[in-house]
Design an enzyme around this catalytic site. Structure first.
Site, short mmCIF file in Angstrom:
data_model
loop_
_atom_site.label_atom_id
_atom_site.label_comp_id
_atom_site.label_asym_id
_atom_site.label_seq_id
_atom_site.Cartn_x
_atom_site.Cartn_y
_atom_site.Cartn_z
N ASP A 16 54.58 8.14 37.58
CA ASP A 16 54.36 6.88 36.31
C ASP A 16 52.75 7.79 35.62
OD1 ASP A 16 54.95 5.57 34.72
OD2 ASP A 16 54.90 4.20 36.08
N HIS A 33 53.40 14.58 28.79
CA HIS A 33 54.35 15.10 29.93
C HIS A 33 54.41 16.21 30.37
CE1 HIS A 33 56.61 11.60 29.76
NE2 HIS A 33 56.94 11.70 28.17
N LEU A 127 61.58 24.14 51.44
CA LEU A 127 61.51 22.47 51.35
C LEU A 127 63.00 22.43 50.13
CD1 LEU A 127 59.67 19.54 49.77
CD2 LEU A 127 59.15 21.00 47.93
C1 FPP Z 1 56.61 8.30 33.65
O1 FPP Z 1 55.61 8.21 32.38
C2 FPP Z 1 57.22 10.06 33.13
C3 FPP Z 1 58.71 9.75 32.73
C4 FPP Z 1 59.41 9.12 32.58
C5 FPP Z 1 58.77 11.44 33.13
C6 FPP Z 1 58.73 12.21 34.38
C7 FPP Z 1 57.99 14.19 33.70
C8 FPP Z 1 57.64 14.77 34.27
C9 FPP Z 1 56.45 14.07 34.71
C10 FPP Z 1 57.18 16.04 33.24
C11 FPP Z 1 58.90 16.78 33.08
C12 FPP Z 1 59.18 17.05 35.03
C13 FPP Z 1 59.61 18.04 35.55
C14 FPP Z 1 60.37 17.80 36.76
C15 FPP Z 1 59.07 19.27 34.43
P1 FPP Z 1 55.40 7.68 31.39
O2 FPP Z 1 56.09 7.87 30.39
O3 FPP Z 1 56.48 6.37 31.88
O4 FPP Z 1 53.83 7.13 31.42
P2 FPP Z 1 53.37 4.85 30.84
O5 FPP Z 1 54.19 4.87 31.76
O6 FPP Z 1 52.01 6.12 30.90
O7 FPP Z 1 53.76 5.20 29.41
#
Ligand code: FPP
Length: 239
Positions: A16, A33, A127
């Site tokens: 997150d 992201h 893994l």
């Molecule tokens: C949460 O941050 C994250 C996500 C909803 C997406 C997770 C994706 C990645 C880490 C990148 C792509 C993944 C792979 C496997 C290549 P948020 O957007 O909710 O952050 P915020 O709470 O600060 O708005």
């Protein structure tokens, strides 16, 4: 870290804080992201190095579809790109890639890339990296109950045969042990519909660090902290 430590077999991570990381820098959310995908690469390698057997990453929740279309399609493109570009690195590190969730919800390109990456890494023995995609724990439990009730209706399963083991065997995670350690970044204190059944006895480790800033040293710290925990599974502390 020495090899004698108590290493969790299965680590689950709620990644997150990508959006906040981008906002702090005046960047569009997708840049957060993108930086988050770099953390994924680093943590996958680190998990393999310390002999974690299963790593489940919450990459896209079933609820994430309500985000603006521009963001969900950017995330799906990023996912396809990751899957296409990462196979070589996964093979180099002996990582087997798998996925859980309502994968049929993903765009066809992402589904195709996922199938290809799964096949290309299927024989790796290190893994197991499990990406949770269009995943929701309640939806997963509903899917499991549907499969059991269908069998009950067909007369294959009797009500008295329904127990925890049977329900576990119908979850997307049937082939994996339950997570031992849950890591959540960006300081939020909630489970967000992630592996609710499987995480009944998981140890939790929550850090204020935003996911794009979460790298190997902090991951190792979480593993080390886990090693000091006394897990009791509802029992008493050993004398
Ligand atoms: C949460 O941050 C994250 C996500 C909803 C997406 C997770 C994706 C990645 C880490 C990148 C792509 C993944 C792979 C496997 C290549 P948020 O957007 O909710 O952050 P915020 O709470 O600060 O708005």
């Amino acid at each position: 870290m020495s090899g004698s430590e108590n290493i969790p077999r299965h680590v689950a991570i709620i990644m997150d804080g990508n959006g906040r990381w981008a906002r702090e820098r005046g960047l569009p959310r997708v840049e957060g992201h993108r930086a988050g995908a770099e953390s994924v690469r680093t943590i996958v390698r680190a998990a393999g190095e310390v002999s974690v057997e299963f790593l489940t990453l919450y990459a896209f929740s079933i609820e994430n579809w309500i985000r603006p279309r521009s963001e969900t399609s950017a995330l799906m493109k990023l996912l396809s790109l990751y899957l296409r570009n990462e196979v070589r690195e996964l093979n180099k590190n002996n990582v087997r890639l798998e996925a859980i969730g309502r994968l049929g919800d993903l765009p066809e390109t992402a589904q195709r890339e996922m199938d290809a990456a799964r096949r290309a890494t299927a024989n790796n023995t290190g893994l197991t990296l499990i990406l949770a995609l269009s995943y929701g724990a309640r939806a997963e439990i509903v899917d499991a109950v549907r499969s059991i009730t269908a069998d009950a209706q067909a007369g294959v399963v009797k009500p008295e045969q329904v127990d925890e083991a049977l329900l576990s065997s119908r979850l997307y995670t049937a082939r994996y042990p339950d997570p031992d350690l849950l890591i959540r970044t960006s300081g939020e204190m909630r489970l967000s519909n992630f592996l609710l059944w499987q995480m009944s006895y998981a140890e939790m480790w929550i850090t204020p660090t935003l996911w794009p800033d979460f790298r190997k040293p902090e991951f190792l710290k979480a593993i080390e902290e886990y090693g000091k925990r006394q897990r009791r599974f509802g029992g008493v502390e050993p004398a």
